[in-house]
Every structure is written in structure tokens, then in C-alpha cells.
Motif scaffolding. Structure first.
Motif, short mmCIF file in Angstrom:
data_model
loop_
_atom_site.label_atom_id
_atom_site.label_comp_id
_atom_site.label_asym_id
_atom_site.label_seq_id
_atom_site.Cartn_x
_atom_site.Cartn_y
_atom_site.Cartn_z
N PHE A 1 -0.87 -3.52 2.61
CA PHE A 1 0.03 -2.29 2.94
C PHE A 1 -1.01 -1.47 3.63
N VAL A 2 -0.89 -0.82 4.54
CA VAL A 2 -1.96 -0.19 5.49
C VAL A 2 -1.34 1.16 5.74
N HIS A 3 -2.08 2.31 5.66
CA HIS A 3 -1.58 3.47 6.16
C HIS A 3 -1.81 3.55 7.36
N VAL A 4 -0.84 3.95 8.55
CA VAL A 4 -1.24 3.95 10.03
C VAL A 4 -0.60 5.29 10.36
N GLY A 5 -1.45 6.30 10.38
CA GLY A 5 -0.81 7.54 10.74
C GLY A 5 -0.04 7.91 9.25
N ASP A 6 1.17 8.51 9.87
CA ASP A 6 2.10 9.16 8.64
C ASP A 6 2.82 7.64 8.02
N GLU A 7 2.93 6.67 8.72
CA GLU A 7 3.72 5.48 8.16
C GLU A 7 2.67 4.44 7.16
N VAL A 8 3.41 3.68 6.46
CA VAL A 8 2.73 2.55 5.71
C VAL A 8 3.52 1.35 6.26
N TYR A 9 2.44 0.65 6.93
CA TYR A 9 3.03 -0.69 7.57
C TYR A 9 2.57 -1.83 6.51
N ALA A 10 3.32 -3.13 6.46
CA ALA A 10 2.82 -4.19 5.82
C ALA A 10 2.09 -5.24 6.78
N MET A 11 1.09 -5.66 6.49
CA MET A 11 0.43 -6.54 7.45
C MET A 11 0.23 -8.01 6.79
N LYS A 12 0.53 -8.77 7.53
CA LYS A 12 0.38 -10.16 7.06
C LYS A 12 -0.50 -11.07 7.96
N GLU A 13 -1.32 -11.72 7.63
CA GLU A 13 -2.23 -12.62 8.51
C GLU A 13 -1.57 -13.92 8.45
N ILE A 14 -1.32 -14.52 9.62
CA ILE A 14 -0.72 -15.90 9.71
C ILE A 14 -1.01 -16.50 10.89
N THR A 15 -0.85 -17.51 11.33
CA THR A 15 -1.30 -18.15 12.63
C THR A 15 -0.33 -17.57 13.66
N ARG A 16 -0.98 -17.59 15.08
CA ARG A 16 -0.29 -16.79 16.01
C ARG A 16 1.17 -17.35 16.49
N PRO A 17 1.43 -18.78 16.39
CA PRO A 17 2.98 -19.19 16.71
C PRO A 17 3.78 -18.69 15.63
N VAL A 18 3.49 -18.79 14.22
CA VAL A 18 4.25 -18.32 13.12
C VAL A 18 4.64 -16.87 13.38
N ALA A 19 3.30 -16.12 13.69
CA ALA A 19 3.55 -14.49 13.67
C ALA A 19 4.57 -14.16 14.86
N GLU A 20 4.49 -14.85 16.18
CA GLU A 20 5.05 -14.57 17.08
C GLU A 20 6.72 -14.98 16.81
N ARG A 21 6.87 -16.18 16.31
CA ARG A 21 8.09 -16.65 15.82
C ARG A 21 8.94 -15.45 15.02
N GLU A 22 8.14 -15.13 13.82
CA GLU A 22 8.88 -14.28 12.55
C GLU A 22 9.32 -12.96 13.39
N TYR A 23 8.24 -12.57 14.05
CA TYR A 23 8.54 -11.19 14.86
C TYR A 23 9.85 -11.57 15.55
N GLU A 24 9.90 -12.30 16.48
CA GLU A 24 11.25 -12.50 17.28
C GLU A 24 12.47 -12.68 16.47
N LEU A 25 12.41 -13.34 15.29
CA LEU A 25 13.55 -13.54 14.48
C LEU A 25 14.05 -11.98 13.76
N LEU A 26 12.76 -11.54 13.29
CA LEU A 26 13.22 -10.19 12.57
C LEU A 26 13.79 -9.33 13.54
N ARG A 27 13.48 -9.21 14.76
CA ARG A 27 13.83 -8.51 16.02
C ARG A 27 15.38 -8.68 16.14
N ARG A 28 15.81 -9.91 16.02
CA ARG A 28 17.10 -10.30 16.35
C ARG A 28 17.96 -9.97 15.05
N LEU A 29 17.46 -10.02 13.87
CA LEU A 29 18.40 -9.78 12.91
C LEU A 29 18.22 -8.34 12.65
N LYS A 30 17.45 -7.46 12.94
CA LYS A 30 17.53 -6.01 12.91
C LYS A 30 18.53 -5.79 13.91
#
Length: 464
Positions: A75-104
Motif C-alpha cells: 500500500f503506497v501513499h500517492v498524494g492524498d490517496e492510498v493505492y495498492a500496488m501489485k507486481e505481476i507480469t505485464r500480460p496478467v497486469a493488463e488483463r486484470e486491469y481491463e477486467l476490473l474496469r469492465r466490472l466497475k
């Protein structure tokens, strides 16, 4: 007689993101840092992307409990926000980002995707894994952190009920999870219950609809994983002795099937039994689901009606409270606040006034003065709506004990002194939670120098 199939994938989901997950063997790794973000935060560019996430400086990190993960998570402070950072391979990161965007976009209870960071290289030019960035869900906790507190014996059952609701909502939308477990969920207190939020979508996939086999696989996997996770808690003496792990796992299956049936079954009525349709809709509303429309067909002989509700969203009470007061809270919290609003309306003899006007006065005279009394050190520990709900419960308890009504101020003071401290996780428990989270990490792609490992308290996370 069968009704028509469910509608195709919601166009909101289909157009949710411009990021397309690429196959690692087809698309080359970016040679320069690339941040694809769903929201703009200039502070993102100041983070040490050239360092492995496990070695980021302590001053950037937020000391929040983490769930068990196969990857390095911070968990990282980024300005006034707190973000969760997860280190993973690029294809998995891009795919999960896309899925989460769709679900939101479909208003489903998931963490909010912020960015995917690719093209990372260390100071020697060696490639580093991508990072998926999501927004920290305020006031949420992983299940292990919940059991580190002094909770009621029925906590495990209430968590399972919340997970069953989450699974049904995701399955109704056509989301196949593929890795259902308590570890992949965050929980928010929701009055006397909990709300569950999807936090890990790595193995998921979004379809037009799911087959019964896909749903049953998710359910069976969830049962198996949950029994194992609860047994692990029991071995660490975090689970109350009276909790039966297998019974809790079976409870998920039962609750899921009961809710799925209530939401999707086709009912058959006689033409003079239309009142039963209203009863069915009311039951769905009580469960917190909106009914967008009713699909009705007559039998071949014309003597019966077959009805299936089209459920489009959960949050019946929370939407109503949001419209009246602007408060965006969980469903059970909303029910409790609406009940208190109704009581206030009756006690002030204002049943004939517009509810919107009464709600404004209730906010000013009841809700806001109460939540302003949350001590500063607890304002990141408990939601205002949850605080108000628990004050109402505590006030009733005090009144019953005293045999007369108790002023709100007295109830708040008593609650802050006697109940609220239970929300704090002591340092020893927090250290154990973080150690458990780090113990689950599998990171075999990089080897770091011994000089760095010896100085880093999290060295076990990424050393071999």
C-alpha cells in the motif's frame, strides 16, 4: 416453457477500457516506462518505478493489513490517496486491469483500477515486472485482519453470507471467477453484516452468461478453499472453537443456491394470483436487489402466467438513502439509517411532510452531530455510517439496562470508551498479519543482492 436467454454482454463493459491485454510472445515489452491510468494523479510519476516493489522506501508505504497474495503487494501513499500496488507480469497486469474496469462499469463490488505500469527497468537497464495499481478500499479489511480482533462467534458465517452475495452478483453478470477464496476478497462492515468486494481478478473472465458447470466449479472451489483457510485460522488459534469449518463451507453452497434461485427462478401463477408477483418483487427488494422489469409469458393453454424478474443491480436501500441524503453507504447500513430517519419523522410528527425535507433536518440534527464525535485516531478505522449504526445499537443496550431512554451524547461517550477500542489492531497482531501475507508470495523471476536483502525487513518476500 422456456423464457428467452439472458441479454448479451452489457455494452458498458465492452467499452470500459482502451487497454488490450497482449500475449507475451506476440507483443514486445515497452522499452520506456508507460503508465496507462484511469484517473490522473501527477504524483504517480514521482514514484520509484525503477526499483523492485519490495525495496520501495518505508516513507512511501501505508501501514495497512494485507491479505495473502502470490505476488509482492504494497500500500503506497500517492498524494492524498492510498493505492495498492501489485507486481505481476505485464500480460496478467493488463488483463486484470481491463477486467476490473469492465466490472466497475457494471457497478459491481470490486476494487477500483487506477493504472497499469509497464516498461519498468532498474538502474542497470534490466527489466522489472509490471505493476497493477488499484485504489485502497477505505475501511476494508482482509479476513485474517478481521479475525485478529475480538469478534462475535458468528463472524465466519456472516463473512460467508457476504461472499455468497458477491458470487451471485458476479455470476449474474457473466463473470467467471476461477479462484474464489476469502483471500481474494476484502470485507466492509455493513451494519450487523458484511459486504464483500472482489480484489483479485487474475483468473477471471467475463462472458455473456455462465453455464451451470462454470458456476458449480466456482462454488465447489470456493467451498474447498474456504474450509482450508478456516482450518488455517483454527491452527493459529484465531478461529473461535465452536466454529465448524466444514459446516461453514457448506453454508456458502446453501446460501449461494438459495439466493440464486430467488433471483432467477421462473414462477408460475394463475391470472387471479397477481399479488404473488408483488410479493416476489418485495422479497427481492428486501434482499437489496432492484427489479428492472418483469418478463411474463402465458402458458400454451392461457391458464397460467410465467414470470421471471430481470434483476439489474443490488443496492435498493442504499440508492434510496443516496437520493435522500447524499450518503453513499453499504446496503444494510442504509436500511438502518432509513429506519432511524423514519423514527425521527414519526417522533417529530412530520409524516405529512416531504421525506426529502425531513431527511435534510435528520442529517443536520441527528447524523452529522453524531459522526463528528468520532475521535480523530479512529477516523480511518470506522465508516461514519457504521459508527452511527453502532451508536444506535449501543444506545438501545444502555436504555434497556437503565430502564429508560438514554441521551444520544451519553450513548456516544459510553460507546467511545467501552466499544470503539475493539477496532484497533495491536502491533503484534498487525505484524503477524503482514508476515502471513508476505509468506504467500512466490517471486522467482528476480534475484536481489545480499546487501539489499540484509537491510530490508521484508527480505523474505523476494529472496530465494
Amino acid at each position: 416453457m422456456e423464457l428467452t436467454d439472458m441479454p448479451q454482454l452489457d455494452p458498458r463493459a465492452a467499452k470500459a477500457t482502451s487497454v488490450q491485454a497482449q500475449d507475451e510472445g506476440v507483443s514486445a515489452e515497452p522499452q520506456a516506462l508507460k503508465i496507462t491510468a484511469a484517473s490522473s494523479n501527477p504524483k504517480m510519476f514521482t514514484l520509484p518505478w525503477s526499483k523492485p516493489l519490495a525495496t520501495w522506501p518505508e516513507e512511501l508505504l501505508a501501514n495497512l493489513p494485507r491479505g495473502i497474495s502470490r505476488h509482492v503487494v504494497r500500500f503506497v501513499h500517492v498524494g492524498d490517496e492510498v493505492y495498492a500496488m501489485k507486481e505481476i507480469t505485464r500480460p496478467v497486469a493488463e488483463r486484470e486491469y481491463e477486467l476490473l474496469r469492465r466490472l466497475k462499469k457494471l457497478d459491481l463490488p470490486t476494487v477500483t483500477p487506477i493504472a497499469v505500469v509497464t516498461g519498468r527497468h532498474d538502474d542497470n537497464g534490466e527489466p522489472l515486472e509490471a505493476i497493477l495499481v488499484t485504489k485502497h478500499l477505505k475501511f476494508s479489511l482482509p479476513y485474517r485482519a478481521l479475525f485478529a480482533r475480538n469478534l462475535r462467534p458468528d463472524t465466519a458465517g456472516r463473512l460467508i453470507d457476504a461472499l455468497a452475495v458477491l458470487m451471485v452478483r458476479l455470476h449474474l453478470t457473466g463473470f467467471y471467477w476461477g479462484d474464489v477464496s476469502l483471500s481474494n476478497v476484502l470485507f466492509l462492515r455493513d451494519a450487523d453484516a458484511f459486504s464483500a468486494f472482489l480484489v483479485d481478478a487474475e483468473t477471471g473472465d467475463l462472458h455473456m452468461n455462465l453455464t451451470e458447470g462454470q458456476r458449480e466449479y466456482d462454488i465447489d472451489l470456493a467451498r474447498t478453499n474456504i474450509i482450508g483457510e478456516l482450518m488455517d485460522l483454527s491452527s493459529g488459534q484465531l478461529l473461535p472453537g465452536e466454529v465448524d469449518e466444514i459446516e461453514i463451507g457448506n453454508r456458502l453452497v446453501e446460501r449461494y443456491h438459495s439466493l440464486w434461485s430467488t433471483l432467477t427462478d421462473v414462477d408460475s401463477f394463475k391470472p387471479d394470483e397477481m399479488w404473488k408477483i408483488e410479493k416476489r418483487v418485495n422479497k427481492l427488494n428486501e434482499l437489496g436487489f432492484y427489479v428492472d422489469e418483469l418478463e411474463m409469458k402465458t402458458s400454451d393453454d392461457g391458464n397460467r402466467l410465467m414470470v421471471r424478474p430481470r434483476v439489474v443491480d443490488a443496492g435498493y436501500a442504499s440508492h434510496k438513502l443516496l437520493r435522500l441524503t447524499g450518503l453513499d453507504v453499504q446496503e444494510n447500513q442504509a436500511r438502518r439509517l432509513l429506519n432511524d430517519l423514519d423514527a425521527y419523522r414519526a417522533s417529530t410528527w412530520r409524516q405529512d411532510e416531504d421525506l426529502e425535507i425531513v431527511a435534510t433536518d435528520w442529517m443536520r440534527e441527528q447524523f452529522e452531530p453524531t459522526v463528528r464525535m468520532i475521535p480523530r485516531e479512529y477516523r480511518t478505522q470506522i465508516e461514519p455510517a457504521q459508527f452511527f449504526h453502532e451508536i444506535l445499537d449501543h444506545r438501545w443496550f444502555l436504555a434497556e439496562k437503565a430502564g429508560h431512554d438514554v441521551p444520544m451524547g451519553e450513548a456516544v461517550a459510553s460507546y467511545i470508551e467501552n466499544v470503539l477500542p475493539q477496532y484497533k489492531i495491536d502491533r503484534k497482531a498487525m505484524d503477524a498479519i503482514i508476515a502471513d501475507a508476505d509468506a504467500g508470495v512466490v517471486d522467482d523471476e528476480y534475484t536481489y543482492g545480499d546487501d539489499v536483502i540484509s537491510d530490508d525487513p521484508d527480505a523474505a518476500v523476494w529472496s530465494h
